[in-house]
Design an enzyme around this catalytic site. Structure first.
Site, PDB file in Angstrom:
ATOM      1  N   HIS A  24      -2.038  10.577  -0.484  1.00  0.00           N
ATOM      2  CA  HIS A  24      -2.772  11.031  -1.758  1.00  0.00           C
ATOM      3  C   HIS A  24      -4.157  10.343  -2.268  1.00  0.00           C
ATOM      4  CE1 HIS A  24      -0.987   7.434  -3.899  1.00  0.00           C
ATOM      5  NE2 HIS A  24       0.187   7.859  -3.915  1.00  0.00           N
ATOM      6  N   HIS A  78      13.507   6.855  -7.146  1.00  0.00           N
ATOM      7  CA  HIS A  78      12.218   7.123  -7.717  1.00  0.00           C
ATOM      8  C   HIS A  78      11.815   8.617  -7.179  1.00  0.00           C
ATOM      9  CE1 HIS A  78       8.029   6.625  -8.049  1.00  0.00           C
ATOM     10  NE2 HIS A  78       7.739   6.378  -6.766  1.00  0.00           N
ATOM     11  N   GLU A  80       8.877  10.054  -7.021  1.00  0.00           N
ATOM     12  CA  GLU A  80       7.873  10.467  -6.487  1.00  0.00           C
ATOM     13  C   GLU A  80       8.083  11.339  -5.237  1.00  0.00           C
ATOM     14  OE1 GLU A  80       4.783   7.393  -5.938  1.00  0.00           O
ATOM     15  OE2 GLU A  80       3.220   9.043  -5.661  1.00  0.00           O
ATOM     16  N   ASP A  82       7.088  11.640  -1.901  1.00  0.00           N
ATOM     17  CA  ASP A  82       7.262  10.923  -0.831  1.00  0.00           C
ATOM     18  C   ASP A  82       8.852  10.419  -0.526  1.00  0.00           C
ATOM     19  OD1 ASP A  82       6.338   9.124  -2.577  1.00  0.00           O
ATOM     20  OD2 ASP A  82       5.734   7.543  -1.300  1.00  0.00           O
ATOM     21  N   HIS A 145       6.747   1.659  -9.870  1.00  0.00           N
ATOM     22  CA  HIS A 145       5.518   1.955 -10.475  1.00  0.00           C
ATOM     23  C   HIS A 145       5.542   2.992 -11.291  1.00  0.00           C
ATOM     24  CE1 HIS A 145       3.434   4.732  -7.375  1.00  0.00           C
ATOM     25  NE2 HIS A 145       4.893   4.473  -6.973  1.00  0.00           N
ATOM     26  N   ASP A 164       9.638   1.439  -3.718  1.00  0.00           N
ATOM     27  CA  ASP A 164       8.362   1.091  -3.387  1.00  0.00           C
ATOM     28  C   ASP A 164       8.194  -0.199  -3.236  1.00  0.00           C
ATOM     29  OD1 ASP A 164       6.922   3.556  -2.772  1.00  0.00           O
ATOM     30  OD2 ASP A 164       6.892   3.965  -4.913  1.00  0.00           O
ATOM     31  N   TYR A 196      -1.050  -2.627   0.408  1.00  0.00           N
ATOM     32  CA  TYR A 196      -0.162  -1.952  -0.429  1.00  0.00           C
ATOM     33  C   TYR A 196       0.106  -2.436  -1.964  1.00  0.00           C
ATOM     34  CZ  TYR A 196       4.357   0.614  -1.218  1.00  0.00           C
ATOM     35  OH  TYR A 196       5.342   1.352  -1.712  1.00  0.00           O
ATOM     36  N   HIS A 229       9.163   2.061   2.106  1.00  0.00           N
ATOM     37  CA  HIS A 229       8.130   2.250   3.125  1.00  0.00           C
ATOM     38  C   HIS A 229       8.277   0.911   3.978  1.00  0.00           C
ATOM     39  CE1 HIS A 229       6.237   5.573   1.312  1.00  0.00           C
ATOM     40  NE2 HIS A 229       6.369   4.855  -0.064  1.00  0.00           N
TER      41      HIS A 229
HETATM   42 FE1  FEO Z   1       5.849   5.704  -5.466  1.00  0.00          FE
HETATM   43 FE2  FEO Z   1       6.447   5.559  -2.408  1.00  0.00          FE
HETATM   44  O1  FEO Z   1       6.183   6.634  -3.861  1.00  0.00           O
END
Ligand code: FEO
Length: 405
Positions: A24, A78, A80, A82, A145, A164, A196, A229
């Site tokens: 993104h 979360h 999001e 991903d 976040h 995250d 990150y 991640h």
């Molecule tokens: Fe906030 Fe890895 O997504």
């Protein structure tokens, strides 16, 4: 990459995205991973999903362990995409599973999927789920976040699934920090953590400190942190927690990032005496040309250094577009505890340096004034003035840096 057992009966079943270079808008030169975890217990529980494009990868990993229709619980830490965009695939094969999620998470998920047939349990900090031998404790982490964010602590495994937080964008076959350091280096891992943090978590430093203090106060015994991640922290998670506290405190190197762009090389020529002036004050210096550097790398280099000099030519009486873009992006990240100044070149009206200072004021950063600019090309005298400007700036950086000791 096959599933990996990270704790007894708890498996990494995620996917490695070796190819992603644009996350993104955030440049990921080393790719990333989408981590999720399967707890094989009396109630089989999946913690997080993966990016939709990789749903087949996580499904294969799960299928190699169990029949996925046996999944009883899905935890969405979360929403999001991903991490949550494979939820419909999971719910198709395990339609009776219960989704554990925060209230904000549920509301967000409703905007992405038809959730009308799915079972939910809305959870808050301290709520628990017993899966058999394991007790899971949920910890809300709003705005770390996203508003929906939470973490899941597996008490008997001393495992914190941190979504995250504590992550890194690294595609690697190493699942654990110590494995990665052995194959690559500690410095590379450290760089990925800073990258990150700077690009994703920089605005939330105060919240991070508060949340870490809250978790420590709960007295949770944690010997492994598994983010969504990158590598899993199994060799003393105290190190990564302290690293986050340092980053949240705005800890930086005694160095200056000179971040600039140029039209006909005039502003670029100024960077040479500026770099020399900074070095001659005993301060390290990193020079970054914006058109040659991805935005996220420039952000990381900014965050590593205590001081930053922004260089911009004037174009149509305002900042050069790449410099304006960088400063706008930086303002959104709400940087703190940095000292900044600006320099540049102009042909007739000027305006770039003035505009850079206006941005600094909006960001509430410590400002070094006045800025410095030259008409057209820097003359030999201008280069001496650049050098002196940079030396003075470096002295101020040293003074300011001393306040953080
Ligand atoms: Fe906030 Fe890895 O997504």
């Amino acid at each position: 990459m096959k599933y990996v057992e990270i704790k007894p009966g708890i498996f990494w079943v995620g996917a490695i995205d070796w190819a992603v270079r644009d996350f993104h808008g955030y440049v990921t030169p080393k790719g990333t991973t989408y981590n999720n975890y399967l707890i094989l217990d009396e109630q089989i529980t999946l913690v997080d999903t993966v990016k939709y494009d990789f749903s087949h990868v996580t499904m294969d990993n799960i299928r190699n362990l169990i029949d996925p229709s046996r999944i009883a619980n899905v935890i969405i830490n979360h929403i999001e995409p991903d991490h949550a965009s494979s939820i419909d695939k999971i719910m198709t094969v395990a339609p009776d599973a219960t989704i554990y999620i925060t209230d904000k998470g549920k509301k967000g998920l409703d905007r992405h999927f038809d959730t009308s047939k799915w079972k939910f349990r809305i959870v808050k900090t301290g709520d628990t789920l017993n899966t058999g031998r394991y007790n899971l404790v949920f910890l809300e982490t709003p705005m770390l976040h996203w508003p929906d964010s939470m973490m899941t602590y597996v008490r008997e495994a001393k495992l914190l699934v941190s979504q995250d937080a504590f992550g890194q964008h690294l595609a690697t076959s190493s699942r654990f920090d110590d494995e990665f350091i052995e194959c690559a280096s500690h410095a590379e891992l450290e760089d990925a953590v800073i990258d990150y943090y700077a690009n994703i978590l920089m605005p939330f430093g105060q919240l991070i400190k508060t949340k870490i203090a809250e978790v420590l106060k709960l007295g949770l015994d944690i010997d492994m942190i598994a983010p969504d991640h990158g590598v899993i922290w199994r060799s003393g998670p105290g190190h990564i927690i302290q690293k986050y506290l340092d980053l949240a405190d705005g800890k930086a190197h005694l160095s200056v990032a000179v971040i600039y762009d140029t039209m006909w090389h005039s502003t670029e020529r100024m960077t040479l005496p500026i770099m020399k002036g900074i070095k001659d004050e005993g301060v390290d210096c990193n020079v970054i040309k914006l058109r040659a550097t991805p935005m996220s790398v420039a952000v990381k280099e900014f965050w590593k250094a205590r001081g930053c000099l922004i260089g911009s030519p004037t174009l149509n009486n305002i900042l050069f577009p790449t410099v304006a873009e960088f400063l706008t992006h930086l303002r959104g990240l709400r940087p703190k505890n940095r000292i900044v100044g600006a320099f540049g070149s102009f042909g007739w009206g000027g305006g770039a340096v003035k505009e850079a200072y206006e941005e600094f004021v909006r960001m509430k950063l410590k400002v070094f004034e006045p800025g410095f600019q030259v008409l057209y090309n820097p003359s030999a005298e201008d280069e001496v003035r650049c050098y002196e400007f940079a030396r003075e700036f470096a002295r101020k950086v040293k003074e300011y840096h001393a306040e953080f000791k």
